[in-house]
Design an enzyme around this catalytic site. Structure first.
Site, PDB file in Angstrom:
ATOM      1  N   GLU A   1       6.150  10.093   6.162  1.00 49.45           N
ATOM      2  CA  GLU A   1       4.841   9.724   6.737  1.00 49.45           C
ATOM      3  C   GLU A   1       4.720   8.199   6.719  1.00 49.45           C
ATOM      4  OE1 GLU A   1       1.876  11.526   4.255  1.00 49.45           O
ATOM      5  OE2 GLU A   1       2.578  13.548   4.696  1.00 49.45           O
TER       6      GLU A   1
ATOM      7  N   LYS B   1       3.168   4.691   5.758  1.00 44.64           N
ATOM      8  CA  LYS B   1       2.369   4.258   4.599  1.00 44.64           C
ATOM      9  C   LYS B   1       1.293   3.296   5.105  1.00 44.64           C
ATOM     10  CE  LYS B   1       2.759   2.675  -0.182  1.00 44.64           C
ATOM     11  NZ  LYS B   1       1.522   1.931  -0.268  1.00 44.64           N
TER      12      LYS B   1
ATOM     13  N   ARG C   1      -7.371   4.446  -0.795  1.00 46.86           N
ATOM     14  CA  ARG C   1      -7.250   5.888  -0.965  1.00 46.86           C
ATOM     15  C   ARG C   1      -8.587   6.504  -1.342  1.00 46.86           C
ATOM     16  NH1 ARG C   1      -2.467   8.026  -4.631  1.00 46.86           N
ATOM     17  NH2 ARG C   1      -2.805  10.274  -4.625  1.00 46.86           N
TER      18      ARG C   1
ATOM     19  N   GLU D   1      -5.893   8.237   3.213  1.00 45.27           N
ATOM     20  CA  GLU D   1      -5.994   6.772   3.181  1.00 45.27           C
ATOM     21  C   GLU D   1      -6.970   6.355   4.279  1.00 45.27           C
ATOM     22  OE1 GLU D   1      -4.341   5.094   0.860  1.00 45.27           O
ATOM     23  OE2 GLU D   1      -4.120   3.029   1.554  1.00 45.27           O
TER      24      GLU D   1
ATOM     25  N   PHE E   1      -3.682  13.350   3.780  1.00 47.21           N
ATOM     26  CA  PHE E   1      -2.282  13.668   3.477  1.00 47.21           C
ATOM     27  C   PHE E   1      -2.071  14.641   2.334  1.00 47.21           C
ATOM     28  CE2 PHE E   1      -2.933   9.232   1.774  1.00 47.21           C
ATOM     29  CZ  PHE E   1      -3.007   9.574   0.429  1.00 47.21           C
TER      30      PHE E   1
ATOM     31  N   ARG F   1       3.297   9.307 -11.902  1.00 44.57           N
ATOM     32  CA  ARG F   1       4.121   8.652 -10.895  1.00 44.57           C
ATOM     33  C   ARG F   1       5.461   9.374 -10.939  1.00 44.57           C
ATOM     34  NH1 ARG F   1       3.433   3.835  -8.351  1.00 44.57           N
ATOM     35  NH2 ARG F   1       1.887   3.071  -9.815  1.00 44.57           N
TER      36      ARG F   1
ATOM     37  N   LYS G   1       7.810   5.769  -2.243  1.00 51.55           N
ATOM     38  CA  LYS G   1       7.423   4.756  -1.254  1.00 51.55           C
ATOM     39  C   LYS G   1       8.604   3.850  -0.964  1.00 51.55           C
ATOM     40  CE  LYS G   1       4.994   2.077  -4.774  1.00 51.55           C
ATOM     41  NZ  LYS G   1       3.811   1.366  -5.191  1.00 51.55           N
TER      42      LYS G   1
HETATM   43  P1  ATP Z   1       0.877   0.053  -3.472  1.00 51.13           P
HETATM   44  O1  ATP Z   1       0.301  -1.133  -4.171  1.00 51.13           O
HETATM   45  O2  ATP Z   1       2.316  -0.043  -3.206  1.00 51.13           O
HETATM   46  O3  ATP Z   1       0.061   0.585  -2.353  1.00 51.13           O
HETATM   47  P2  ATP Z   1      -0.253   1.593  -5.397  1.00 51.13           P
HETATM   48  O4  ATP Z   1       0.076   1.102  -6.740  1.00 51.13           O
HETATM   49  O5  ATP Z   1      -1.576   1.312  -4.811  1.00 51.13           O
HETATM   50  O6  ATP Z   1       0.900   1.140  -4.490  1.00 51.13           O
HETATM   51  P3  ATP Z   1       1.222   3.948  -5.230  1.00 51.13           P
HETATM   52  O7  ATP Z   1       0.883   5.255  -5.790  1.00 51.13           O
HETATM   53  O8  ATP Z   1       2.356   3.234  -5.814  1.00 51.13           O
HETATM   54  O9  ATP Z   1      -0.088   3.138  -5.327  1.00 51.13           O
HETATM   55  O10 ATP Z   1       1.474   4.053  -3.650  1.00 51.13           O
HETATM   56  C1  ATP Z   1       0.889   5.051  -2.982  1.00 51.13           C
HETATM   57  C2  ATP Z   1      -0.370   4.589  -2.277  1.00 51.13           C
HETATM   58  O11 ATP Z   1      -0.113   4.441  -0.908  1.00 51.13           O
HETATM   59  C3  ATP Z   1      -1.398   5.672  -2.355  1.00 51.13           C
HETATM   60  O12 ATP Z   1      -2.214   5.471  -3.456  1.00 51.13           O
HETATM   61  C4  ATP Z   1      -2.152   5.577  -1.079  1.00 51.13           C
HETATM   62  O13 ATP Z   1      -3.295   4.772  -1.284  1.00 51.13           O
HETATM   63  C5  ATP Z   1      -1.254   4.828  -0.137  1.00 51.13           C
HETATM   64  N1  ATP Z   1      -0.781   5.613   1.034  1.00 51.13           N
HETATM   65  C6  ATP Z   1      -0.744   5.168   2.304  1.00 51.13           C
HETATM   66  N2  ATP Z   1      -0.236   6.074   3.145  1.00 51.13           N
HETATM   67  C7  ATP Z   1       0.057   7.157   2.422  1.00 51.13           C
HETATM   68  C8  ATP Z   1       0.623   8.431   2.728  1.00 51.13           C
HETATM   69  N3  ATP Z   1       0.979   8.765   3.933  1.00 51.13           N
HETATM   70  N4  ATP Z   1       0.797   9.291   1.697  1.00 51.13           N
HETATM   71  C9  ATP Z   1       0.438   8.953   0.432  1.00 51.13           C
HETATM   72  N5  ATP Z   1      -0.095   7.770   0.087  1.00 51.13           N
HETATM   73  C10 ATP Z   1      -0.285   6.868   1.068  1.00 51.13           C
END
Ligand code: ATP
Length: 598
Positions: free
Chosen positions: A247, A249, A254, A303, A343, A423, A429
């Site tokens: 998918e 990103k 979120r 998101e 999602f 996690r 990612k």
């Molecule tokens: P980052 O700072 O890299 O966004 P993070 O620390 O906020 O990461 P992570 O859990 O590492 O959070 O990365 C996942 C985040 O990406 C999710 O919290 C969500 O907000 C966002 N996101 C965007 N698109 C998607 C998707 N298709 N599926 C899941 N999460 C997504």
């Protein structure tokens, strides 16, 4: 238990600088409490009367506490303020007068009575509510002993500052039951689905530890959100999880959506990453959920991202983030309408989907969202996805996402379950790479700051110390002291935020080398996203550092140096993250090992 006994425990905790001793003190306290008392006590220890996701705030400012104290002690404001100036701490000032004014009777109320009174104070709203709050606080101050008074007034103004984390409380529950921390995993798992520390404590007392395994999702109680692991190539992803769903990103924010419909009535609540209820900020998403969801009860995630209806383009984070505001919400919603890329499904019409395979969760989610092909009209959109086990295809999808200005892609394991709060490798990612050696940014906690010299001295801040979270030890360990790379506005903003959370001493959950000590310690609250060029090793940072006894045996010396960030710079404030959600030491270690050319 009497509130006065609780106050004695709080005083001991406050004086302790060892995290383990704090855990033992809490366990000892919890043992003595009934199921009702433990629930309320845990809220009070956090300076609250309810779990974090419920929007009941005390609505009591420092000046109202002063009014209440003046009323209780029947003294002049100037007299109170002069003493307050000398003592420098509101709680201790109230304690001082309580000792002086021996004519006040002491009834020694129990914890539940104090809690009830504080609860009533908090829910007083509307016209005349300030008076009600001041009067009831004054009456409470009148009843309790001096030490209790110190803490009683600290609770509503949010300055309990006991320096422990939610995890310390979970550990203390385990110590209470077994005299060690072996039950923490079971307790933590339940906490991830029901992040209400008070509820978990009550449940353990009432129904026993085994009952925790039966705890499932509950509408209007946010579930701790799952997080993604990171990899840096298509090849590694396929090798790790095989055939998977890809998918885009999106770089927005979120949201966890809770929706319930009964008859003509329907209710929607939105929660952010840090479990705060943010429904009031996004009326457009609320309307979209009511219109486009066909289920009776659902918990799902997505998101939210800004959308330009004229060009039909998605907006960059800097624009989307303008929707996070307390005022002028309706106007901004018109200017920057949001779309929610859904999602994840966690719960649907009475059924828990957390342990269902991803592919099933996705199918079900798609089936309950009404979708047209009209992007401009829909608010909810299921995130487009492609299932593949082909490296080339994955690379093309990644390039395509990056060329559209997105952050990269998310790869999801087809049979992976939803892991609340964790996690794990069920989500990976893969972000576009920066010029630096590290592919991802690092979320850090600001632990303190120095006053600074030269030009910066006029700002009152010249450098700030940041750290990551050592989950195993439940401690924050340092990775950088940052003194450059911020604009004047950013320094000022940082100072303004930091001064709200000044701590009297270094919090017990900080592990800091003497050389990295700071002028001002901060409570563990402010989370920032840091970009750095490289992770290096340094003896003065405590992240991953190992010590050994020195040759003379009388002291310890560095055995393995810690991790440090090279050229760290501030990317943004991450108000959506709790302190426990900063990058962990384990993640940092992995990032170090996977660094380019390492
Ligand atoms: P980052 O700072 O890299 O966004 P993070 O620390 O906020 O990461 P992570 O859990 O590492 O959070 O990365 C996942 C985040 O990406 C999710 O919290 C969500 O907000 C966002 N996101 C965007 N698109 C998607 C998707 N298709 N599926 C899941 N999460 C997504």
């Amino acid at each position: 238990m009497k509130f006065s006994q609780l106050a004695q425990y709080i005083e001991k905790i406050e004086k302790t600088s060892s995290r383990l001793s704090i855990t033992h003190l809490l366990a000892d306290l919890f043992k003595k409490l009934s199921s009702q008392e433990i629930e309320k006590t845990v809220y009070l220890l956090q300076g609250r009367i309810c779990p974090i996701y419920q929007k009941i705030e005390f609505g009591i400012a420092e000046k109202m506490v002063i009014e209440a104290a003046i009323l209780a002690f029947n003294i002049e404001k100037s007299q109170f303020n002069n003493t307050y100036k000398k003592i420098g701490d509101l709680g201790k000032t109230v304690e001082y007068f309580k000792k002086e004014k021996t004519f006040l009777k002491k009834t020694s109320p129990d914890i539940l009575a104090v809690y009830q009174a504080l609860y009533k104070t908090a829910i007083a709203a509307g016209e005349g509510s300030q008076e009600v709050k001041i009067n009831s606080l004054a009456s409470l101050i009148g009843q309790v002993d001096p030490l209790s008074a110190r803490y009683l007034v600290r609770i509503p103004i949010g300055v309990m500052r006991l320096g422990f984390s939610d995890m310390t409380i979970l550990d203390a529950y385990s110590w209470m039951l077994k005299g060690d921390k072996s039950l923490r995993p079971v307790i933590e798992k339940a906490y991830h689905v029901r992040p209400d520390l008070g509820f978990i404590g009550r449940q353990i007392k009432q129904k026993g530890i085994d009952s925790l395994t039966k705890i499932g999702p509950k509408i209007f109680t946010p579930i701790l959100m799952m997080k993604a692991e990171r990899l840096t190539s298509a090849e590694e992803i396929i090798e790790k999880i095989g055939r998977c769903a890809i998918e885009p990103k999106y770089d927005g924010f979120r949201l966890q959506v809770h929706y319930k419909k009964s008859g003509h009535l329907s209710e929607v609540k939105l929660y952010s990453r840090n479990l705060e209820e943010v429904s009031f900020m996004y009326p457009d998403i609320i309307a979209g959920v009511k219109k486009e969801i066909t289920a009776k009860e659902i918990i799902f995630e997505g998101e939210a991202i800004g959308f330009n209806p004229q060009t039909e383009e998605f907006l960059p984070f800097q624009e989307t983030v303008q929707r996070k505001r307390k005022y002028g919400i309706e106007e901004k919603a018109k200017e920057i309408p949001l779309k929610l890329f859904a999602f994840e499904l966690l719960y649907l019409n009475g059924k828990n989907y957390i342990n269902a395979p991803f592919i099933e969760r996705r199918e079900k989610l798609t089936s309950v969202i009404k979708q047209t092909n009209n992007l401009a009209k829909n608010i909810l959109i299921t995130a487009p996805e492609k299932i593949t086990d082909n490296i080339k295809e994955l690379e093309i999808l990644f390039d395509d996402a990056v060329s559209k200005g997105l952050e990269g892609i998310m790869a999801k394991k087809l049979d992976g379950i939803y892991q609340p709060g964790a996690r794990g490798w069920n989500w990976i990612k893969f972000k576009r790479s920066y010029s630096s050696k590290i592919e991802d940014t690092i979320d850090c906690l600001i632990m303190g700051y120095d006053y600074g010299k030269g030009k910066r001295a006029s700002f009152g801040i010249g450098a700030f110390l940041v750290g990551v979270y050592d989950e195993k030890a439940d401690k924050f360990v340092t990775v950088a002291k940052i003194g450059t790379g911020l604009s004047d506005e950013e320094w000022l903003e940082l100072k303004k935020r930091a001064d709200k959370y000044k701590a009297e001493k270094k919090p017990a959950i900080y592990e800091v080398d003497k050389q990295m000590s700071v002028d001002v310690w901060l409570e563990p609250v402010i989370v920032v996203e840091i970009k750095a060029d490289e992770i290096t090793r340094s003896p003065v940072h405590t992240a991953g550092r190992k010590m050994k006894p020195s040759k003379t045996g009388s002291a310890v010396e560095v055995d393995i140096p810690g991790y440090a960030l090279r050229f760290p710079r501030l990317e943004k404030f991450r108000d959506d993250k709790r302190k426990e959600e900063v990058t962990t030491l384990e993640e940092l270690t992995n990032m170090f090992l996977h660094q380019k050319n390492n």
